[in-house]
Design a protein around this motif. Structure first.
Motif, PDB file in Angstrom:
ATOM      1  N   MET A   1       7.430  -8.421   2.692  1.00 27.42           N
ATOM      2  CA  MET A   1       7.360  -6.978   2.379  1.00 27.42           C
ATOM      3  C   MET A   1       6.777  -6.782   0.968  1.00 27.42           C
ATOM      4  O   MET A   1       5.991  -5.865   0.745  1.00 27.42           O
ATOM      5  CB  MET A   1       8.742  -6.345   2.470  1.00 27.42           C
ATOM      6  CG  MET A   1       9.166  -6.068   3.903  1.00 27.42           C
ATOM      7  SD  MET A   1      10.777  -5.289   3.967  1.00 27.42           S
ATOM      8  CE  MET A   1      10.890  -4.925   5.718  1.00 27.42           C
TER       9      MET A   1
ATOM     10  N   PHE B   1       3.190  -7.272   1.211  1.00 31.45           N
ATOM     11  CA  PHE B   1       2.599  -6.061   1.810  1.00 31.45           C
ATOM     12  C   PHE B   1       2.375  -4.992   0.735  1.00 31.45           C
ATOM     13  O   PHE B   1       1.284  -4.423   0.626  1.00 31.45           O
ATOM     14  CB  PHE B   1       3.531  -5.531   2.912  1.00 31.45           C
ATOM     15  CG  PHE B   1       3.182  -4.146   3.390  1.00 31.45           C
ATOM     16  CD1 PHE B   1       2.099  -3.931   4.227  1.00 31.45           C
ATOM     17  CD2 PHE B   1       3.921  -3.038   2.979  1.00 31.45           C
ATOM     18  CE1 PHE B   1       1.770  -2.656   4.651  1.00 31.45           C
ATOM     19  CE2 PHE B   1       3.602  -1.761   3.398  1.00 31.45           C
ATOM     20  CZ  PHE B   1       2.523  -1.569   4.241  1.00 31.45           C
ATOM     21  N   VAL B   2       3.404  -4.782  -0.084  1.00 30.54           N
ATOM     22  CA  VAL B   2       3.301  -3.760  -1.148  1.00 30.54           C
ATOM     23  C   VAL B   2       2.179  -4.125  -2.118  1.00 30.54           C
ATOM     24  O   VAL B   2       1.398  -3.266  -2.537  1.00 30.54           O
ATOM     25  CB  VAL B   2       4.659  -3.622  -1.896  1.00 30.54           C
ATOM     26  CG1 VAL B   2       4.547  -2.704  -3.100  1.00 30.54           C
ATOM     27  CG2 VAL B   2       5.730  -3.089  -0.938  1.00 30.54           C
TER      28      VAL B   2
ATOM     29  N   VAL C   1      -1.384  -3.493  -0.449  1.00 29.66           N
ATOM     30  CA  VAL C   1      -1.779  -2.129  -0.054  1.00 29.66           C
ATOM     31  C   VAL C   1      -2.916  -1.556  -0.924  1.00 29.66           C
ATOM     32  O   VAL C   1      -3.864  -0.976  -0.385  1.00 29.66           O
ATOM     33  CB  VAL C   1      -0.543  -1.182  -0.026  1.00 29.66           C
ATOM     34  CG1 VAL C   1      -0.954   0.282  -0.035  1.00 29.66           C
ATOM     35  CG2 VAL C   1       0.288  -1.457   1.219  1.00 29.66           C
TER      36      VAL C   1
ATOM     37  N   PHE D   1      -5.007  -1.059   3.098  1.00 27.37           N
ATOM     38  CA  PHE D   1      -3.809  -0.743   3.860  1.00 27.37           C
ATOM     39  C   PHE D   1      -3.712  -1.609   5.119  1.00 27.37           C
ATOM     40  O   PHE D   1      -2.665  -2.199   5.412  1.00 27.37           O
ATOM     41  CB  PHE D   1      -3.862   0.747   4.217  1.00 27.37           C
ATOM     42  CG  PHE D   1      -2.631   1.292   4.872  1.00 27.37           C
ATOM     43  CD1 PHE D   1      -1.377   1.080   4.328  1.00 27.37           C
ATOM     44  CD2 PHE D   1      -2.718   2.060   6.026  1.00 27.37           C
ATOM     45  CE1 PHE D   1      -0.240   1.620   4.924  1.00 27.37           C
ATOM     46  CE2 PHE D   1      -1.596   2.603   6.627  1.00 27.37           C
ATOM     47  CZ  PHE D   1      -0.354   2.379   6.076  1.00 27.37           C
ATOM     48  N   PHE D   2      -4.822  -1.716   5.846  1.00 26.02           N
ATOM     49  CA  PHE D   2      -4.776  -2.449   7.113  1.00 26.02           C
ATOM     50  C   PHE D   2      -4.810  -3.957   6.913  1.00 26.02           C
ATOM     51  O   PHE D   2      -4.275  -4.700   7.727  1.00 26.02           O
ATOM     52  CB  PHE D   2      -5.857  -1.952   8.067  1.00 26.02           C
ATOM     53  CG  PHE D   2      -5.394  -0.725   8.788  1.00 26.02           C
ATOM     54  CD1 PHE D   2      -4.708  -0.827   9.981  1.00 26.02           C
ATOM     55  CD2 PHE D   2      -5.568   0.526   8.231  1.00 26.02           C
ATOM     56  CE1 PHE D   2      -4.216   0.294  10.618  1.00 26.02           C
ATOM     57  CE2 PHE D   2      -5.085   1.658   8.866  1.00 26.02           C
ATOM     58  CZ  PHE D   2      -4.406   1.537  10.063  1.00 26.02           C
TER      59      PHE D   2
ATOM     60  N   LEU E   1      -1.238  -4.675   6.320  1.00 29.42           N
ATOM     61  CA  LEU E   1      -0.475  -4.641   7.578  1.00 29.42           C
ATOM     62  C   LEU E   1      -0.719  -5.896   8.404  1.00 29.42           C
ATOM     63  O   LEU E   1       0.214  -6.486   8.958  1.00 29.42           O
ATOM     64  CB  LEU E   1      -0.871  -3.404   8.398  1.00 29.42           C
ATOM     65  CG  LEU E   1      -0.215  -2.085   8.020  1.00 29.42           C
ATOM     66  CD1 LEU E   1      -0.826  -0.937   8.816  1.00 29.42           C
ATOM     67  CD2 LEU E   1       1.292  -2.123   8.273  1.00 29.42           C
TER      68      LEU E   1
ATOM     69  N   PHE F   1       0.946  -8.921   6.810  1.00 28.68           N
ATOM     70  CA  PHE F   1       2.399  -8.855   7.034  1.00 28.68           C
ATOM     71  C   PHE F   1       2.743  -9.224   8.478  1.00 28.68           C
ATOM     72  O   PHE F   1       3.637 -10.037   8.728  1.00 28.68           O
ATOM     73  CB  PHE F   1       2.948  -7.456   6.722  1.00 28.68           C
ATOM     74  CG  PHE F   1       4.432  -7.357   6.965  1.00 28.68           C
ATOM     75  CD1 PHE F   1       5.341  -7.687   5.973  1.00 28.68           C
ATOM     76  CD2 PHE F   1       4.935  -6.976   8.212  1.00 28.68           C
ATOM     77  CE1 PHE F   1       6.710  -7.638   6.196  1.00 28.68           C
ATOM     78  CE2 PHE F   1       6.304  -6.916   8.455  1.00 28.68           C
ATOM     79  CZ  PHE F   1       7.192  -7.245   7.436  1.00 28.68           C
ATOM     80  N   ALA F   2       2.009  -8.605   9.428  1.00 28.05           N
ATOM     81  CA  ALA F   2       2.334  -8.808  10.844  1.00 28.05           C
ATOM     82  C   ALA F   2       2.160 -10.273  11.239  1.00 28.05           C
ATOM     83  O   ALA F   2       3.056 -10.876  11.852  1.00 28.05           O
ATOM     84  CB  ALA F   2       1.475  -7.901  11.712  1.00 28.05           C
TER      85      ALA F   2
ATOM     86  N   PRO G   1      -3.241  -4.227  14.428  1.00 27.22           N
ATOM     87  CA  PRO G   1      -3.635  -3.275  13.373  1.00 27.22           C
ATOM     88  C   PRO G   1      -4.960  -2.570  13.668  1.00 27.22           C
ATOM     89  O   PRO G   1      -5.091  -1.376  13.403  1.00 27.22           O
ATOM     90  CB  PRO G   1      -3.750  -4.155  12.126  1.00 27.22           C
ATOM     91  CG  PRO G   1      -2.894  -5.329  12.398  1.00 27.22           C
ATOM     92  CD  PRO G   1      -2.984  -5.561  13.869  1.00 27.22           C
TER      93      PRO G   1
ATOM     94  N   ARG H   1      -6.964  10.190   8.508  1.00 24.58           N
ATOM     95  CA  ARG H   1      -7.773   9.413   7.554  1.00 24.58           C
ATOM     96  C   ARG H   1      -6.835   8.499   6.766  1.00 24.58           C
ATOM     97  O   ARG H   1      -5.843   8.963   6.196  1.00 24.58           O
ATOM     98  CB  ARG H   1      -8.491  10.348   6.576  1.00 24.58           C
ATOM     99  CG  ARG H   1      -9.560  11.195   7.209  1.00 24.58           C
ATOM    100  CD  ARG H   1     -10.835  10.451   7.428  1.00 24.58           C
ATOM    101  NE  ARG H   1     -11.511  10.117   6.162  1.00 24.58           N
ATOM    102  CZ  ARG H   1     -12.731   9.614   6.106  1.00 24.58           C
ATOM    103  NH1 ARG H   1     -13.402   9.388   7.209  1.00 24.58           N
ATOM    104  NH2 ARG H   1     -13.270   9.335   4.949  1.00 24.58           N
ATOM    105  N   PHE H   2      -7.171   7.221   6.766  1.00 20.61           N
ATOM    106  CA  PHE H   2      -6.344   6.268   6.029  1.00 20.61           C
ATOM    107  C   PHE H   2      -6.906   6.051   4.629  1.00 20.61           C
ATOM    108  O   PHE H   2      -8.085   6.346   4.389  1.00 20.61           O
ATOM    109  CB  PHE H   2      -6.266   4.951   6.810  1.00 20.61           C
ATOM    110  CG  PHE H   2      -5.437   5.080   8.050  1.00 20.61           C
ATOM    111  CD1 PHE H   2      -4.061   5.068   7.978  1.00 20.61           C
ATOM    112  CD2 PHE H   2      -6.029   5.259   9.295  1.00 20.61           C
ATOM    113  CE1 PHE H   2      -3.283   5.219   9.121  1.00 20.61           C
ATOM    114  CE2 PHE H   2      -5.266   5.418  10.443  1.00 20.61           C
ATOM    115  CZ  PHE H   2      -3.890   5.400  10.344  1.00 20.61           C
ATOM    116  N   PRO H   3      -6.099   5.534   3.707  1.00 21.87           N
ATOM    117  CA  PRO H   3      -6.619   5.309   2.354  1.00 21.87           C
ATOM    118  C   PRO H   3      -7.796   4.316   2.383  1.00 21.87           C
ATOM    119  O   PRO H   3      -7.765   3.357   3.155  1.00 21.87           O
ATOM    120  CB  PRO H   3      -5.426   4.717   1.595  1.00 21.87           C
ATOM    121  CG  PRO H   3      -4.284   4.695   2.515  1.00 21.87           C
ATOM    122  CD  PRO H   3      -4.716   5.096   3.860  1.00 21.87           C
TER     123      PRO H   3
END
Lengths: 499, 155
Positions: free
Chosen positions: B87, B90-91, B94, B98-99, B102, B105-106, B129, B143-145
């Motif tokens: 986690m 992940f932070v 980011v 972002f993806f 993800l 992490f996944a 993802p 819309r994603f970052p």
């Protein structure tokens, strides 16, 4: 047109029907997967419903609620792991039956009992919710305040029986609800100058965090569990002899489940426990319970599914969630700008009845899915945990972001997940936190209005009969179990001495 | 055995005390809220309700020490600690994308939790993802970052 009929016409929309079929299938998958339940499923899918029309959005959430509650029985019977906590009592007799090679019979009974319980409760919902709303229409702020306090006091009884911890969690939720600009006075509270906090903490990311991400962390400790699925040839409809044995249990449990569901915060889990116990108490063969009694499955499943309709009564008529999943649905209603309460049955009666009819449709749909597709859905229990939960995380995080397209919500979801995990680790339930957050704003608003109405003499609340009634109920909900326990403890030695 | 008992006592006191400290801080902060003149306060001052609730929590936390002692229900295992580390990764990722965060992490979580089949790791870390991105981007118009990978789509 009468709202009863115009609500039914909503089902003439092929788009809504397709959506309900998809949501029901999704709900069955969610309910069948150990670790995921109706509440988690509804919380994870809430962001997906944001772009939908309100009827479609709320019907989708209720479809997940009904079908996931039913589907918990699949894993309960086939792998002795309840898909949802509401199916825990179904394991007691379902799994022994499956071990005897009667998994098809057990699942057939679960499907029939669930459908009957679900339909029974929706009929009750259609009758009771408008009546309750009409009765509540003349409630003034003090009555609403006392009712909300009563709803929050019922949080003490949910979860694993730690009333004080539940109340702490609920009150923490209420405290979190005070974050943001006070709508009555425009005063900033606990915002620390952060614009993201001006409108308060959004329900959706918190729900995703406490129900989805915290469960992921809990699953990390369960990796050693091995799940063995019992093979099933085909699902069997109950025989005439089975019906003769269980009809009373189904009817009784449907009534119990609907009633338990209507109590604020009490949900399907409590209903199924009481339904199961009553089925055993009234059975001619109670010694068979726990060894594969078909009445046990009927009692448990009829009760847990009837609680779904029951839980929607206070949710829609009073704005007080009847269960954890109903709390997510309530959040969904609020996100869509709908205000549940008596006005819903006068100003948006068509909407309310469209939801009732959708729930009825879903119950009939999972009868068909259960009878013809349970064998296929049973296979989803074989999805490896290391594959399932990373996917849940991706959906959780993207869902939290999608609400307002804000990274802040992602951090809220992640934070809520970690806090929720530690709460669970220390024996606190996360459900009261979520319900407290939802009801907190309402509670403060009604307290403020009551104080204005009563000229700041709060003790005058006790002079209003209905307010006093709800406050007495609150006291009973908080102290009744302890008093009962103390009385019981006092009598027990007397009884043993007498014997 | 003694260690376990000492740990139990620590948890019994530490958790309620942390809750009490948090609520006491909330009460202190709430005293800084602007106070409204009687005509504008609409029944209660903005600080009244948070103080009431925080006070109630303090009372309940004190009661819990006596009536329902807090206990650790389970010890954190290596998989849980590993999940926390992921986690944090992940932070940290980011801001890059972002993806990407993800996906890492996944796939990392699937690997940490015992999945070793490359096809499934790729499905979880890449396919899921990507599918979720296109589902939200095309179907829900979210819309994603912008980031290293999302810029490839957004241009």
């Amino acid at each position: 047109m009468d709202p009863f009929l115009s609500g039914l016409t909503a089902l003439a929309d092929p788009g809504l029907i397709t959506l309900l079929i998809a949501a029901t299938l999704g709900g069955v998958v969610i309910g069948a997967l150990p670790g995921l339940n109706a509440t988690t499923g509804a919380a994870l899918l809430l962001p997906f419903t944001l772009t939908m029309e309100p009827v479609a959005a709320i019907a989708t959430l209720t479809a997940i609620y009904c079908s996931a509650t039913f589907a918990g029985a699949i894993t309960a019977i086939l792998i002795n792991t309840p898909g949802t906590s509401a199916s825990a009592t179904t394991c007691l007799d379902g799994y022994p039956l499956a071990l005897r090679g009667e998994a098809g019979r057990a699942l057939g009974m679960a499907v029939v009992a669930s459908t009957f319980g679900g339909i029974f409760s929706i009929v009750c919902l259609m009758i009771a919710a408008p009546l309750l709303a009409r009765a509540a229409y003349n409630f003034a702020p003090p009555e609403y305040f006392a009712l909300t306090v009563f709803g929050l006091s019922m949080l003490a009884t949910i979860g694993d029986g730690s009333p004080i911890k539940n109340l702490i969690a609920g009150a923490l939720g209420v405290l979190l609800a005070t974050i943001g600009v006070d709508l009555l006075t425009s005063v900033e509270r606990f915002t620390f100058g952060m614009p993201e906090l001006y409108e308060g903490i959004s329900f959706v990311p918190v729900m995703i965090g406490v129900f989805g991400i915290s469960e992921l962390l809990v699953q990390a400790t369960n990796l050693h569990l091995e799940r063995k699925q019992i093979t099933m040839k085909a699902i069997k409809l109950p025989s005439r002899d089975d019906y003769r044995r269980v009809w009373k249990a189904i009817l009784r449990s449907s009534g119990i489940g609907t009633f338990i569901g209507t109590l604020p915060a009490e949900g399907a889990t409590v209903a199924s426990m009481i339904g199961y116990n009553e089925a055993k108490r009234w059975s001619k063969t109670p010694e068979e319970f726990g060894k594969g009694a078909i009445e046990g499955i009927a009692g448990s499943e009829a009760a847990n599914n009837s609680a779904t309709g029951g839980a929607m009564v206070p949710t829609l008529a009073l704005g007080i969630p009847g269960s954890p999943t109903a709390a997510v649905i309530l959040a969904g209603l609020m996100v869509h700008g709908l205000r549940p309460g008596p006005a819903m049955f006068t100003e948006q009666a068509n909407f309310a009845f469209a939801i009732f009819w959708s729930m009825m449709f879903v119950n009939l749909l999972f009868l068909a899915i259960g009878l013809y597709g349970a064998k296929i859905f049973a296979r989803v229990t074989l999805v490896p945990v290391p594959v399932l939960w990373p996917c849940v995380f991706v959906f959780s995080i993207v869902g939290a972001y999608a609400l307002d397209q804000s990274m802040f919500d992602v951090w809220v979801a992640l934070g809520a997940g970690i806090i929720g995990y530690f709460m669970r680790l220390f024996g606190f339930s996360v459900v009261p936190l979520a319900i407290g957050l939802i009801l907190g704003g309402m509670l403060e608003e009604r307290l403020g209005q009551s104080m204005v109405m009563l000229d700041e003499q709060w003790w005058l609340m006790a002079t209003r009969p209905l307010t006093l009634f709800f406050l007495i109920l609150t006291v009973l909900a908080l102290f009744g179990p302890s008093l009962w326990g103390a009385l019981f403890k006092q009598r027990a030695p007397m009884k043993s001495t007498g014997e | 055995m003694q260690d376990k008992q000492a740990h139990g006592q620590l948890v019994r006191w530490l958790v309620p005390l942390a809750i009490i400290a948090f609520c006491a801080l909330a009460i202190v902060i709430s005293t800084t809220f602007e106070r409204m003149p009687p005509i504008l306060k609409r029944g209660i001052q903005p600080s009244d309700f948070p103080q009431l609730v925080a006070g109630l929590i303090i009372l309940l936390a004190l009661l819990s020490i006596w009536r329902e002692p807090v206990r650790l229900t389970e010890r954190l295992g290596p998989a849980t600690w590993g999940t926390f580390v992921l986690m944090a990764v992940f932070v940290a990722l980011v801001p890059v994308d972002f993806f990407l965060a993800l996906g890492v992490f996944a796939a990392g979580l699937a690997f940490l939790w015992g999945e070793r089949r490359p096809s499934l790791l790729a499905t979880v870390g890449v396919m899921v993802p990507v599918l979720v991105f296109f589902l939200f981007d095309l179907a829900f118009e979210i819309r994603f970052p912008r980031g290293l990978l999302t810029n490839l789509w957004y241009g």
